[in-house]
Design an enzyme around this catalytic site. Sequence first.
Site, PDB file in Angstrom:
ATOM      1  N   ASN A  39      -3.363   7.205  -3.054  1.00 40.88           N
ATOM      2  CA  ASN A  39      -3.350   7.475  -1.612  1.00 40.88           C
ATOM      3  C   ASN A  39      -2.867   8.885  -1.293  1.00 40.88           C
ATOM      4  OD1 ASN A  39      -4.564   5.467  -0.090  1.00 40.88           O
ATOM      5  ND2 ASN A  39      -2.859   4.059  -0.447  1.00 40.88           N
ATOM      6  N   SER A  84       0.831  -1.210   0.000  1.00 41.49           N
ATOM      7  CA  SER A  84       0.000   0.000   0.000  1.00 41.49           C
ATOM      8  C   SER A  84       0.861   1.252   0.000  1.00 41.49           C
ATOM      9  CB  SER A  84      -0.886   0.050   1.240  1.00 41.49           C
ATOM     10  OG  SER A  84      -1.687  -1.089   1.344  1.00 41.49           O
ATOM     11  N   GLU A  92      -2.546   0.728  -9.722  1.00 43.61           N
ATOM     12  CA  GLU A  92      -1.423   1.627 -10.002  1.00 43.61           C
ATOM     13  C   GLU A  92      -0.189   0.775 -10.307  1.00 43.61           C
ATOM     14  OE1 GLU A  92      -1.737   5.419  -7.298  1.00 43.61           O
ATOM     15  OE2 GLU A  92      -2.629   3.727  -6.248  1.00 43.61           O
ATOM     16  N   HIS A 132      -0.327  -1.630  -7.329  1.00 47.69           N
ATOM     17  CA  HIS A 132      -1.162  -1.321  -6.161  1.00 47.69           C
ATOM     18  C   HIS A 132      -2.634  -1.441  -6.524  1.00 47.69           C
ATOM     19  CE1 HIS A 132      -3.000   1.696  -3.212  1.00 47.69           C
ATOM     20  NE2 HIS A 132      -2.765   0.581  -2.568  1.00 47.69           N
TER      21      HIS A 132
END
Length: 304
Positions: free
Chosen positions: A189, A117, A150, A138
């Site tokens: 994120n 992550s 990603e 990801h």
Amino acid sequence: MASENPAAARIAVIGAGLMGHGIAQVFALAGHSVTITDSVAASLEAVKSRISANLRDLGEDAKAVERVRPCANLAETVRDADYVVEAVLEDLPLKQKLFGEIERHVSPDTILASNTSVIPITAIMQGLARRERALGTHWWNPPFLVPLVEVIETQWTSPQVVAWTVKLHEMAGKKPAHVKKDVTGFIGNRLQHALWREAISLVENGVCDAETVDAVVKFSFGLRLPVLGPLENADLVGTDLTLAIHNIVLKDIDSRPGPSPYLQKLVADGKLGFKSGEGFRKWNSEEQAALRSALVQHLKAMRD
Ligand SMILES: NC(=O)c1ccc[n+]([C@@H]2O[C@H](COP(=O)([O-])OP(=O)(O)OC[C@H]3O[C@@H](n4cnc5c(N)ncnc54)[C@H](O)[C@@H]3O)[C@@H](O)[C@H]2O)c1
């Protein structure tokens, strides 16, 4: 490349938890043969029934699960793979050790991907002998309902490895996004937590309560987001207007470098969210179940 054709790849998944079993499911549904391993026997034993239940729930081809082969041994899991994706616990030394071991068993061209992550891919892959074949992928939870993956390159990743991996995920029905620099939080994120930081700050500063923050997002720009990304929106209203707004508002938006003291106090007080029944708001078990269910229903509806 071990296989020139991402349409008929042999995929190995390391870690059969929340993400790993879902990733295996997506690749199996796309027609690939998938081996999967886990250090916990019970997780590995459960993987096929978990995937079958998901496939039933989604109305997908139940036979896809037959392309998934659980395997207790790491070497056997990866030996014939064109592509290995790791989804074990978020622990840097564990991931480094695992990739070192994997590299000893795979062919020189096998692509190695981590589903971390937030750990930099560079840190995970730095010890490899062939770093050009390594990258990050990801996924988002649940992997079979959220389309984005990603694809993160490091300073060493070869363009062919990026292109093959992007193609692999596109052909499996995902929406890969190429992240050209291994920056912390990748793209998704960083964006998400820029919003969360301000959301927490608004509550911390008494502007509104947590419920109001969520309502403002859900009933305004949140509704537009599936069709209007932030930069499309900026172009739509005009970059001149965007600049004018930034000139006024940016100096007031939270830009503290560390986590908010308000968030730190919640954690220190044991207000951990769903798991303790209270976080920014109080949650009884019915409310928790209703929110989880609404999320899954929404994601399923978006897929159709
Ligand atoms: N949960 C999410 O929403 C999410 C989203 C994107 C990325 N990720 C990342 O994906 C990875 C996995 O997360 P998760 O939520 O699936 O965790 P999880 O705890 O559900 O699954 C991890 C699995 O790895 C297994 N494992 C641990 N050590 C192992 C080893 N040495 N060999 C093989 N298996 C091993 C565990 O037994 C467990 O089944 C983490 O790096 C996480 O940060 C999670």
